[in-house]
Enzyme design. Structure first.
Site, PDB file in Angstrom:
ATOM      1  N   HIS A  34       0.855  -1.189   0.000  1.00  0.00           N
ATOM      2  CA  HIS A  34       0.000   0.000   0.000  1.00  0.00           C
ATOM      3  C   HIS A  34       0.891   1.240   0.000  1.00  0.00           C
ATOM      4  O   HIS A  34       2.128   1.114  -0.079  1.00  0.00           O
ATOM      5  CB  HIS A  34      -0.953  -0.032   1.198  1.00  0.00           C
ATOM      6  N   HIS A  37       4.043   1.314   2.148  1.00  0.00           N
ATOM      7  CA  HIS A  37       5.222   0.652   1.572  1.00  0.00           C
ATOM      8  C   HIS A  37       5.864   1.503   0.477  1.00  0.00           C
ATOM      9  O   HIS A  37       7.088   1.566   0.354  1.00  0.00           O
ATOM     10  CB  HIS A  37       4.827  -0.703   0.971  1.00  0.00           C
ATOM     11  N   LYS A 149       4.764   3.089  11.591  1.00  0.00           N
ATOM     12  CA  LYS A 149       3.501   2.404  11.887  1.00  0.00           C
ATOM     13  C   LYS A 149       3.740   1.243  12.860  1.00  0.00           C
ATOM     14  O   LYS A 149       3.003   1.064  13.828  1.00  0.00           O
ATOM     15  CB  LYS A 149       2.885   1.877  10.585  1.00  0.00           C
ATOM     16  N   ASP A 150       4.774   0.466  12.594  1.00  0.00           N
ATOM     17  CA  ASP A 150       5.168  -0.615  13.505  1.00  0.00           C
ATOM     18  C   ASP A 150       6.294  -0.089  14.389  1.00  0.00           C
ATOM     19  O   ASP A 150       7.447  -0.487  14.265  1.00  0.00           O
ATOM     20  CB  ASP A 150       5.611  -1.841  12.701  1.00  0.00           C
ATOM     21  N   SER A 186      -1.943  -3.500   5.512  1.00  0.00           N
ATOM     22  CA  SER A 186      -2.446  -4.594   4.679  1.00  0.00           C
ATOM     23  C   SER A 186      -3.655  -5.248   5.331  1.00  0.00           C
ATOM     24  O   SER A 186      -4.499  -5.822   4.648  1.00  0.00           O
ATOM     25  CB  SER A 186      -1.353  -5.646   4.465  1.00  0.00           C
TER      26      SER A 186
END
EC number: 6.3.2.1
Lengths: 281, 281
Positions: A34, A37, A149-150, A186
């Protein structure tokens, strides 16, 4: 764009470009790409001569009751996106290539990997650290790119790289959001239309916390309580955790001083989504 | 000969020689060098352009009640031996250089590291795999040299290198023994004169097992029993373990077919010594 399925193949590709004196960037992904990435790839393109995107749904980072089988995959579409992004090569090994029979070595980052998602998903970060360590040894990149995000994953990997004296440089890239605020993932594909709407409470509650901090609220339990109340106001939301922790060690805090991580994991039906923001006093 | 105490220093040395196109060999040791180590260095000299010997008594591979503090150290004597062996550089970091505050990442090899010495010394091979992984990342050798004296360690490292896709080549070097058969070990210095004499039962019992195999005894319990009886015939010997296991997985066996490892750990007073031989039908 080249597509490598074996370790030997990607190694010979990387050795060839390195012998020309080029720098190599790695963007490790699980595919189903997405705009988050794409943002990693663009950053990598800007900072390295050659960019490798790995696409591998890594079984060792999923728990026995998690969504490894169901995790969305679409290599054909991914390959198109990667080619459009001007990336040079995809490394997409199968499971037997990465974990042949008899595989039994793991990288374990204690401490920072034990809280938040590490507490909800035992073994998750062991799987992440192990596969990332393998990818680093296979590709030997000068730089590797990870999304904020992570955020906890980023902290685990930075800890691993420092502790084990790996030479790769870790670059972190901001969260990319949909126009309405939902963080790209995802796993957003799992959301029902109602869940998709309800999931906006995540970014809304992060914004609320930042506003409270701007108004001078620095008491961590009070900030956390406000976020929990906001999320619980959404009937489809089911909190896994809401935590405000120190950076980079993710230790509990009483009062906001400097930076802290506000991290959320919330279920909407079967989808478990995460989001985060850095609060700053 | 050069002596590097910091990671930065050894890295700049290795980068310089590598930029001249030279290959680099690493001999990881805990110092207090003996002829076994010298044999590793000679092998490394023969196969690599530049040889790095690391000397580091690694605290993470010692248990809380083990001999970390007492482990013999003599850097001055070691440096002389290394220079005499024609080796180029010693890397001898202090503990804070290798394990700075906050260190929390480990490499864990499951399976093969859980038996024999892994069962007697919980955490030992985690410490070994972690420090060797760090040394590989720091020195980035083309080859690394390990002695068959620590046969299980060799299996653990080979497993780690294969599983984590490290590119270093592992070379193994035979056990070096005193004229009377005692395997060289830095820990032999702990032996009393009586213990030194008694310890000959180790190599004697290995020889006995090889002779029995040559006579056609292939039943593993019977072979093991003969070794145990031989060792117990020495009143100062106190068996930790006597095992005959498969190579490379160290699984139990009923009957000798092809190769198997006969491994011993025996205490003589306060000294715990190990020895081994490969049996072959």
């Amino acid at each position: 764009m080249r597509l490598c399925k074996t370790i030997e193949d990607i190694r010979s590709y990387v050795n060839a470009v390195r012998s020309e004196g080029k720098t190599v960037g790695l963007v490790p992904t699980m595919g189903y790409l997405h705009r988050g990435h794409l943002s990693l790839m663009h950053e990598a393109k800007g900072r390295c001569d050659v960019v490798v995107v790995s696409i591998f749904v890594n079984p060792t980072q999923f728990g026995p009751n998690e969504d490894y089988q169901a995790y969305p995959r679409d290599l054909k579409k991914d390959a198109g996106l990667v080619a459009d992004a001007g990336v040079d090569v995809i490394f997409t090994p199968d499971v037997a290539e990465m974990y042949p029979t008899g595989f039994s070595s793991y990288v374990e980052v204690t401490g920072v990997s034990e809280f938040l998602c590490g507490a909800s998903r035992p073994g998750h970060f062991r799987g992440v650290a192990t596969v990332v360590s393998k990818l680093f040894h296979i590709v030997q990149p000068d730089m590797a790119f990870f999304g904020q995000k992570d955020f906890q994953q980023l902290l685990v990997i930075k800890r691993m790289v420092a502790d084990l004296n790996m030479t790769v440089q870790i670059a972190e890239v901001p969260i990319v959001r949909e126009d309405d605020g939902l963080a790209m993932s995802s796993r957003n594909v799992y959301l029902t239309p109602e869940g998709r709407k309800a999931a906006l409470v995540l970014s809304r509650s992060l914004k609320l916390a930042r506003e409270l901090v701007a108004q001078g609220v620095l008491d961590i339990p009070r900030l956390r309580e406000a976020v929990v109340r906001e999320i619980n106001g959404e009937s489809l939301a089911n909190i896994d955790y809401v935590e405000i922790r120190s950076i980079p060690d993710l230790l509990p805090l009483d009062k906001l001083q400097g930076q802290a991580l506000l991290a959320l994991a919330v279920r909407f039906g079967k989808s478990r989504l995460i989001d985060n923001t850095v609060l700053e006093a």
